[in-house]
Design a protein around this motif. Structure first.
Motif, short mmCIF file in Angstrom:
data_model
loop_
_atom_site.label_atom_id
_atom_site.label_comp_id
_atom_site.label_asym_id
_atom_site.label_seq_id
_atom_site.Cartn_x
_atom_site.Cartn_y
_atom_site.Cartn_z
N ILE A 155 -91.90 59.94 -33.16
CA ILE A 155 -91.75 61.33 -32.71
C ILE A 155 -93.12 61.96 -32.49
O ILE A 155 -93.29 62.81 -31.62
N HIS B 234 -89.02 61.57 -22.72
CA HIS B 234 -88.37 62.75 -23.29
C HIS B 234 -86.96 62.40 -23.78
O HIS B 234 -86.51 62.91 -24.81
N ILE B 235 -86.29 61.51 -23.07
CA ILE B 235 -84.98 61.04 -23.50
C ILE B 235 -85.13 60.26 -24.81
O ILE B 235 -84.38 60.48 -25.77
N LYS C 41 -85.80 62.66 -27.71
CA LYS C 41 -84.58 63.38 -28.11
C LYS C 41 -83.69 62.47 -28.96
O LYS C 41 -83.19 62.89 -30.02
N LEU C 42 -83.51 61.23 -28.53
CA LEU C 42 -82.68 60.29 -29.28
C LEU C 42 -83.31 59.96 -30.63
O LEU C 42 -82.62 59.88 -31.65
N ARG D 96 -85.36 61.81 -32.38
CA ARG D 96 -85.22 62.98 -33.26
C ARG D 96 -83.83 63.02 -33.88
O ARG D 96 -83.67 63.33 -35.06
N SER D 97 -82.82 62.72 -33.06
CA SER D 97 -81.44 62.70 -33.56
C SER D 97 -81.27 61.62 -34.62
O SER D 97 -80.61 61.84 -35.64
#
Length: 149
Positions: free
Chosen positions: A41, A129-130, A133-134, A136-137
């Motif tokens: 991240i 960016h994808i 996001k994944l 971070r999830s």
């Protein structure tokens, strides 16, 4: 959590199939110590910021009346090194091509090469960016899972 792992894996595969990244990219991801580790991240924004700054400098330099080819080459080399270390092989290749145009000392060719580098970075950044996001999830789910134990 499994959903995010599969999505991230599929995104990595897609990026590899498109030639945006190579095995080094996967290796960088593997440097994470555990699921809730924030390493990845932190690495993505840092890499993107470094490339953006380098491209901004190169764009400004291209607007100068007289081009400082030596200084441009230093910045291209620096960004290429980061890209190679990160596994961004298509971006690194575009930067290698840019280096060659600098050697030819043609402002017009350098301008074209810079535009190509910017396109490659834009395509990569969109995918990163994808991934971010994944990731971070994934980290959030891991932390939530640990809190519920």
């Amino acid at each position: 959590m499994e959903f995010f792992k599969v999505q991230l894996s599929d995104t990595f595969k897609s990026m590899k199939q498109q030639g945006l990244v190579d095995d080094q990219f996967t290796f960088v991801y593997s440097l994470k110590k555990n699921v809730e580790d924030n390493f990845y991240i932190e690495v993505i924004p840092e890499f993107c910021c470094e490339v953006r700054d380098g491209l901004k400098f190169l764009t400004q330099t291209m607007n100068d009346q007289t081009l400082n080819y030596k200084l441009m080459k230093e910045y291209v080399y620096k960004v290429k090194g980061s890209s190679s270390s990160f596994g961004a092989c298509r971006l690194a290749k575009a930067l290698t091509d840019f280096e060659r145009t600098i050697d030819a000392a043609s402002k017009e060719e350098c301008s074209k090469a810079l535009k190509q580098v910017q396109r490659e970075f834009s395509a990569l950044e969109e995918k990163l960016h994808i991934c971010l996001k994944l990731e971070r999830s994934l980290v959030l789910k891991a932390i939530e899972g640990m809190a519920n134990m």
